[in-house]
Design a protein around this motif. Structure first.
Motif, mmCIF file in Angstrom:
data_model
loop_
_atom_site.group_PDB
_atom_site.id
_atom_site.type_symbol
_atom_site.label_atom_id
_atom_site.label_comp_id
_atom_site.label_asym_id
_atom_site.label_seq_id
_atom_site.Cartn_x
_atom_site.Cartn_y
_atom_site.Cartn_z
ATOM 1 N N SER A 118 0.826 -1.200 0.000
ATOM 2 C CA SER A 118 0.000 0.000 0.000
ATOM 3 C C SER A 118 0.868 1.260 0.000
ATOM 4 N N TRP B 34 0.717 4.338 -2.801
ATOM 5 C CA TRP B 34 0.590 5.744 -2.406
ATOM 6 C C TRP B 34 1.692 6.596 -3.031
ATOM 7 N N LYS C 139 -0.190 7.634 -6.218
ATOM 8 C CA LYS C 139 -1.080 8.538 -5.468
ATOM 9 C C LYS C 139 -2.386 7.853 -5.079
ATOM 10 N N ASP C 140 -2.331 6.537 -4.892
ATOM 11 C CA ASP C 140 -3.486 5.762 -4.441
ATOM 12 C C ASP C 140 -3.420 5.666 -2.919
ATOM 13 N N ASP C 141 -4.206 6.489 -2.231
ATOM 14 C CA ASP C 141 -4.093 6.602 -0.766
ATOM 15 C C ASP C 141 -5.302 5.988 -0.055
ATOM 16 N N TRP D 19 -2.335 6.999 4.017
ATOM 17 C CA TRP D 19 -0.934 7.188 4.380
ATOM 18 C C TRP D 19 -0.631 8.642 4.720
ATOM 19 N N GLU D 20 -1.190 9.562 3.947
ATOM 20 C CA GLU D 20 -0.891 10.978 4.177
ATOM 21 C C GLU D 20 -1.344 11.419 5.570
#
Length: 371
Positions: free
Chosen positions: A18, A22, A26-28, A32-33
Motif C-alpha cells: 500500500s 501511495w 497517489k493511491d491513498d 498514508w498521508e
C-alpha cells in the motif's frame, strides 16, 4: 492498518504494497498521508522511505562502476554539506550511510540522476503522459486539443456528430474533420463518448496505454496519467480494447466488451482485467456518472421533462420557448445517440421549423410549438 505503527526501518515501508501504491500512483486508500502527518518524527522516516522507493524505480544503465562511485561520492558530499548548513542532525544520516543496503539504494539514486537523458530516449514510451504526446506527434491530420481546466465537465461535438463529455483535468485531441477510412481521437484523462454509427469508418480512442475501437456506441474511458489503472466502461453497444503498440512488454490481446461490462488495465503489471458485471465491482459502482445512470427511453413524456433529463446527463443548460412547448409530449428512444443527434430527433419530432444551436455547454431550442 495499525501494524505500520511499529515501522522503524525504511525496509519496513518498502515491503508494504500500500505504501508503493501511495508513493508511485497517489493511491491513498490506506490513508498514508493522514497517518504520516500525525507525528513529525514519523514524517521524517516516511519521507526517507519515499525517496528511496522512488530511487529504486529508476532504470539500470550501462554506466561503469567507477563513474557511479565517483558520482556517488560527489553527491553524498553535497548532501552532507547541505545537512550541516541546515544544522540538521547528521548522526542518523551517517549511521544510514554505513548501512550496506542504504549505500546500494543511494547508488541507484545517483544512477537515476545520471541517466535522465538515457531514460527519456530509451524508456520514454513507458510513461503514460509521454505516450499521449507521442501519439499526437505521430498524427498528421492537424489536431485540435481541448483541455478542461474547469471544475465541471465540458461537452465536445466532433465533426461526425459524435459527442464527448470531457471531465475536469482531462484533454482530448481530435481532427477538425475526419478524413480517410478511420476516425481517431486521443484522450488523457476521462471522457464519456457517444459515437455516431458508421460501420465503414470505425472510431478509435487512443488513451495512453490502450486503444478502444467502436463503430457506434456509448462508453466511458478513464485514463489519467497519474493513476494506477485505466478503465473502460460500456453503456451501450460493443467495444474492442487492446494495448497500445508503443507500450513494451504489454500482452497483445483483444478484449471485447458488451453493455454493463468493463475493463481495467493495470499499469503496474501491464495486464487486462475484464469485469463482466460492473454492479459487482465496488469501485466502478461508486464512480458511475449521471449520464451512465439515466435512461433515454421516453413514452408520452413532456418535452420539458426530456430537456431536463438531458441537462442532468450532460450538465448543459437548455433554453427553450416554454410557453410554446408546454403542451408538447414525445415518445422516442434516444439511448445510444450522441447529444447532437438527440437534439435533432427531438426537433424533428416537434416540427414547425424547430431547430437548435449549441455553443459549448449552452443549448438554445428554436421552435414555434409542436405539430
Amino acid at each position: 492498518m495499525q501494524h505500520r505503527n511499529n515501522y522503524t526501518e525504511i525496509e519496513d515501508f518498502l515491503a508494504d504494497e500500500s505504501f508503493h501504491l501511495w508513493v508511485c500512483f497517489k493511491d491513498d486508500q490506506q490513508d498514508w498521508e493522514e497517518w504520516t502527518l500525525e507525528n513529525s518524527n514519523r514524517a521524517k522516516l516516511v519521507e526517507e522511505a519515499r525517496l528511496w522507493l522512488l530511487a529504486m524505480k529508476t532504470p539500470d544503465t550501462d554506466l561503469s562502476s567507477e563513474a557511479v562511485q565517483n558520482a556517488l561520492e560527489a553527491t553524498w558530499m553535497k548532501i552532507e554539506t547541505k545537512e550541516e548548513n541546515k544544522n540538521a542532525v547528521t548522526q542518523p544520516v551517517l549511521k544510514l550511510w554505513k548501512n550496506q543496503w542504504f549505500r546500494k539504494v543511494a547508488a541507484i539514486l545517483v544512477i537515476g540522476l545520471l541517466s535522465g537523458w538515457f531514460y527519456s530516449q530509451h524508456f520514454g514510451t513507458k510513461n503514460s503522459a509521454l505516450t499521449y504526446n507521442e501519439l499526437i506527434n505521430e498524427n498528421d491530420e492537424g489536431l485540435v486539443e481541448q483541455t478542461n481546466n474547469s471544475d465541471k465537465p465540458q461537452i465536445i461535438t466532433l465533426s461526425d456528430g459524435s459527442s464527448v463529455l470531457l471531465q475536469p483535468n482531462s484533454k482530448l485531441s481530435y481532427p477538425k474533420i475526419f478524413v480517410g477510412n478511420e476516425r481517431k481521437v486521443y484522450l488523457s484523462g476521462e471522457g464519456f463518448f457517444e459515437i455516431s454509427k458508421n460501420p465503414q469508418k470505425p472510431f478509435f480512442v487512443f488513451a495512453n496505454e490502450i486503444v478502444t475501437k467502436v463503430v457506434g456506441t456509448s462508453f466511458k474511458i478513464k485514463a489519467y496519467a497519474n493513476q494506477p489503472n485505466i478503465e473502460v466502461v460500456v453503456r451501450t453497444g460493443k467495444v474492442k480494447v487492446r494495448s497500445n503498440q508503443l507500450i513494451a512488454n504489454a500482452k497483445d490481446e483483444l478484449i471485447v466488451l458488451l453493455p454493463n461490462q468493463a475493463l481495467r488495465f493495470v499499469r503496474k503489471n501491464l495486464i487486462f482485467n475484464k469485469i463482466t458485471d460492473i454492479t459487482q465491482d465496488e469501485s466502478l459502482s461508486h464512480s458511475t456518472s449521471t449520464i451512465e445512470q439515466l435512461g433515454f427511453e421516453f413514452t408520452d413524456i413532456p418535452v420539458a421533462q426530456i430537456f431536463k433529463t438531458i441537462e442532468q446527463a450532460y450538465l448543459v443548460k437548455i433554453d427553450f420557448p416554454q410557453e410554446k412547448l408546454k403542451d408538447c409530449y414525445l415518445t422516442t428512444s434516444l439511448g445510444d445517440q450522441p447529444l447532437p443527434e438527440k437534439l435533432k430527433i427531438i426537433c424533428k419530432s416537434l416540427g414547425n421549423n424547430s431547430s437548435y444551436e449549441m455553443n459549448g455547454n449552452q443549448i438554445i431550442i428554436i421552435s414555434d410549438g409542436c405539430n
